[in-house]
Design an enzyme around this catalytic site. Structure first.
Site, PDB file in Angstrom:
ATOM      1  N   LYS A 138      -0.633  17.459 -58.857  1.00 57.96           N
ATOM      2  CA  LYS A 138       0.326  18.429 -59.393  1.00 57.96           C
ATOM      3  C   LYS A 138       0.207  18.486 -60.907  1.00 57.96           C
ATOM      4  CE  LYS A 138       3.729  18.115 -55.707  1.00 57.96           C
ATOM      5  NZ  LYS A 138       5.134  17.841 -55.427  1.00 57.96           N
ATOM      6  N   HIS A 141       3.579  17.869 -66.477  1.00 63.41           N
ATOM      7  CA  HIS A 141       4.345  18.780 -67.329  1.00 63.41           C
ATOM      8  C   HIS A 141       4.950  18.059 -68.532  1.00 63.41           C
ATOM      9  CE1 HIS A 141       7.722  17.061 -65.219  1.00 63.41           C
ATOM     10  NE2 HIS A 141       7.245  17.487 -64.062  1.00 63.41           N
ATOM     11  N   HIS A 144       6.715  14.843 -67.997  1.00 62.88           N
ATOM     12  CA  HIS A 144       5.904  13.637 -67.847  1.00 62.88           C
ATOM     13  C   HIS A 144       5.431  13.127 -69.213  1.00 62.88           C
ATOM     14  CE1 HIS A 144       5.150  15.248 -63.600  1.00 62.88           C
ATOM     15  NE2 HIS A 144       5.812  14.114 -63.452  1.00 62.88           N
TER      16      HIS A 144
HETATM   17  N1  ARG Z   1       6.892  11.268 -59.780  1.00 63.54           N
HETATM   18  C1  ARG Z   1       8.232  11.650 -60.103  1.00 63.54           C
HETATM   19  C2  ARG Z   1       8.264  13.050 -60.694  1.00 63.54           C
HETATM   20  O1  ARG Z   1       7.279  13.524 -61.172  1.00 63.54           O
HETATM   21  C3  ARG Z   1       8.881  10.704 -61.075  1.00 63.54           C
HETATM   22  C4  ARG Z   1       9.074   9.307 -60.564  1.00 63.54           C
HETATM   23  C5  ARG Z   1      10.216   8.626 -61.228  1.00 63.54           C
HETATM   24  N2  ARG Z   1      10.400   7.281 -60.798  1.00 63.54           N
HETATM   25  C6  ARG Z   1      10.984   6.883 -59.693  1.00 63.54           C
HETATM   26  N3  ARG Z   1      11.037   5.610 -59.439  1.00 63.54           N
HETATM   27  N4  ARG Z   1      11.562   7.723 -58.870  1.00 63.54           N
HETATM   28  O2  ARG Z   1       9.298  13.668 -60.707  1.00 63.54           O
END
Ligand code: ARG
Length: 577
Positions: A138, A141, A144
């Site tokens: 994905k 963005h 991140h």
């Molecule tokens: N991969 C998730 C996203 O892009 C964020 C993860 C955040 N951490 C967690 N332990 N849920 O939205």
């Protein structure tokens, strides 16, 4: 060193009010330097003294302040005590200030501030910081990117303050998206493209298969089938998934390195899919998991047990969700790493998710749940590059670098550099970081390249410029020679710099308390502005040897504090630009 002075003031104050100096030290703070000449170096609020019971009121606040100020005796360190509006100001012996501060900075530049007594109030231990956490195939963005630089700052800060830090990247590497990706790749993926541009190619396949899935039901069922194969651990499907995961991590590692960010562990949602069953069993045995009318598995999080607030942990088809994997991941990390605190860094849209997560852990009897924190940040609007919307982290780095190269070519002050591209990249990245850290993290902001990369104003470019200019000054002179006479540093410019340095430990304490980088950014900006005027008014060249030496010593100390502060923010200081 601020401690020495704080303690001296506390001692005189303690004598006046018949208290223990230890209890008074935390109430004494360094006065911020402002444009108007500073009234004082240290101060204490009389209201705080009254609240803590250290002082008994004598009439109104102003009267109490005056009475107390009269009772405090100056000494060789605290030369003057002045009653302000509800505050008592302490004026320090400036020669001693220069001497103590610069001596310490020269003997242990890296311990300055971070080893201060006032920071001992903080708990130290093992801190797990989870940050960045992009999703395979994905977009990477702006959220991140923010998570990456904020998490890095928190990890750096915690480390600098003596904690053991574990940096974890929790990849979005499981879920239905892999059904789509896997089945799509089987149809139109290319190993060749995957090798050359892994992130781009995976994203391309993912976008295409999603588009087809919208109008073609057979694409959806192929995806569902692929995901089922994954869930059933079918080797061929797993092999492909593993390959996607591995090349993505390799690629990210390379890009994170450009950013100056490293992780101790690349974990991900996939790691915990098997453990979710154990979590559900445990919830069930504690009577916490209920079946809703829709057939989903839910945990009631309401105060009154009326399901006005609940979290869904199992879908009606029995599969687990994002939060289920997060519960499993938290339990697993606690066991594996034995952390004392855990910090998650994501945008604020996930605040409720993390509240629910901590709540569930609490309900499961995990006492440490109250030492789990979510650091939330706001949205960035308008972050795009010449190529368009930001899809990949590297696009942002490229854009920052190329714009910076352009700016440096335009500038008349640019130096001959060994590696102009690397320098431009470092400066570009510092500009991104400073822009992002200037305000409260929770605020949204609009991103504008031109503003971010300005050389004037409170930007990362300005910090780098200040650092490089100090380096250049120090390179030109022989600053190794020690300085023993600090009397040339009693002018107001030098004193302002010294007073400001004195505040460094308090700024670190503020950052450690609310995990907001803006205190440190502001501190370094003010430091840089003070340096800019000092450059004009405190020349080294053409001054007598004693004056030159003292000034160089001051500049060299300022440089090391600036560099250390920048490094905590995640910025690599450049020596030439
Ligand atoms: N991969 C998730 C996203 O892009 C964020 C993860 C955040 N951490 C967690 N332990 N849920 O939205």
């Amino acid at each position: 060193m601020a401690c020495f002075f704080r303690r001296s003031a506390a001692l005189q104050l303690a004598k006046a009010c018949g208290q223990n100096e230890e209890t008074l030290i935390p109430l004494i703070s360094v006065a911020p330097v402002n444009r108007r000449q500073c009234v004082a170096d240290l101060r204490v609020s009389v209201s705080h003294l009254l609240q803590s019971g250290a002082v008994r009121p004598d009439g109104d606040l102003q009267n109490t302040t005056h009475t107390l100020a009269r009772q405090i005796r100056p000494d060789a360190v605290v030369e003057e005590v002045i009653a302000g509006r509800g505050v008592i100001h302490f004026r320090l012996n400036k020669l001693l200030l220069a001497q103590k501060l610069l001596d310490q900075l020269r003997s242990d530049p890296d311990g300055f501030g971070v080893q201060s007594e006032i920071l001992r109030r903080l708990r130290v231990g093992r801190t797990l910081v989870e940050f960045s956490s992009p999703n395979i195939a994905k977009k990477f963005h702006a959220g991140h990117l923010r998570s990456t630089i904020i998490g890095n700052f928190i990890a750096n800060l915690k480390k600098a303050l003596g904690n053991e830090v574990i940096r974890v990247n929790y990849l979005g590497d499981w879920g239905m998206q892999f059904g789509l990706l896997g089945s799509g790749f089987e149809r139109f993926g290319s190993q060749e493209k995957l090798r050359r541009q892994p992130l781009e190619h995976l994203f391309e396949v993912y976008v295409q298969v999603n588009r087809e899935a919208e109008s073609d039901a057979s694409v959806c069922s192929a995806a569902a089938q692929f995901f089922r194969r994954l869930e059933q651990s079918e080797e061929q499907a797993l092999e492909l998934w593993r390959h996607f995961r591995e090349i993505t991590i390799q690629e990210y590692k390379r890009i994170y390195q450009r950013l100056g960010v490293e992780f101790d562990h690349y974990s991900g949602e996939s790691f915990h899919r098997a453990q979710t069953q154990t979590v559900l069993d445990e919830l069930k045995s504690r009577g916490l998991l209920k079946t809703s009318q829709k057939g989903t598995g839910v945990v009631d999080l309401s105060e009154t047990g009326d399901m006005s607030n609940y979290a869904t942990l199992v879908r009606s088809d029995g599969t687990s969700l994002y939060i289920t994997r997060d519960v499993a991941a938290a339990l697993d990390r606690k066991q594996r790493f034995g952390f004392d605190e855990m910090i998650y860094v994501t945008d604020k849209s996930q605040s409720v998710h993390f509240q629910q997560l901590f709540h569930i852990l609490q309900a499961m009897g995990q006492q440490w749940a109250d030492r789990c924190h979510h650091v939330a940040f706001g949205l960035v609007q308008g972050m795009s590059t010449r190529r368009g919307e930001v899809l990949f982290l590297e696009d942002v780095l490229e854009e920052a670098q190329s714009r910076m190269i352009h700016n440096m070519r335009q500038s008349r002050t640019s130096k001959e550099l060994e590696d102009p591209d690397l320098t431009a990249e470092r400066i570009g990245i510092s500009a991104l970081i400073v822009q992002d850290f200037k305000g409260p993290l929770i605020s949204d902001y609009r991103f504008e390249w031109d503003k971010v990369l300005q050389a004037q104003g409170d930007t990362g470019v300005f910090l780098q410029y200040t650092h490089a200019r100090l380096c250049s000054l120090l390179r030109q002179q022989d600053c190794e020679s020690s300085c023993s006479d600090f009397s040339p540093l009693l002018d107001s410019r030098s004193v302002s710099l010294l007073q400001h340095l004195l505040r460094y430990d308090e700024v670190l304490l503020q950052c450690a308390t609310d995990l907001q980088p803006r205190h440190l950014v502001n501190f370094l900006m003010t430091l840089s502005h003070l340096v800019a005027s000092a450059h004009r008014e405190l020349p080294v060249k053409g001054s007598s040897a004693a004056v030159a030496q003292a000034r160089l010593c001051l500049f060299s100390s300022v440089r090391s504090v600036l560099a250390n502060g920048m490094r905590i923010l995640g910025i690599t200081p450049v020596e030439k630009m």
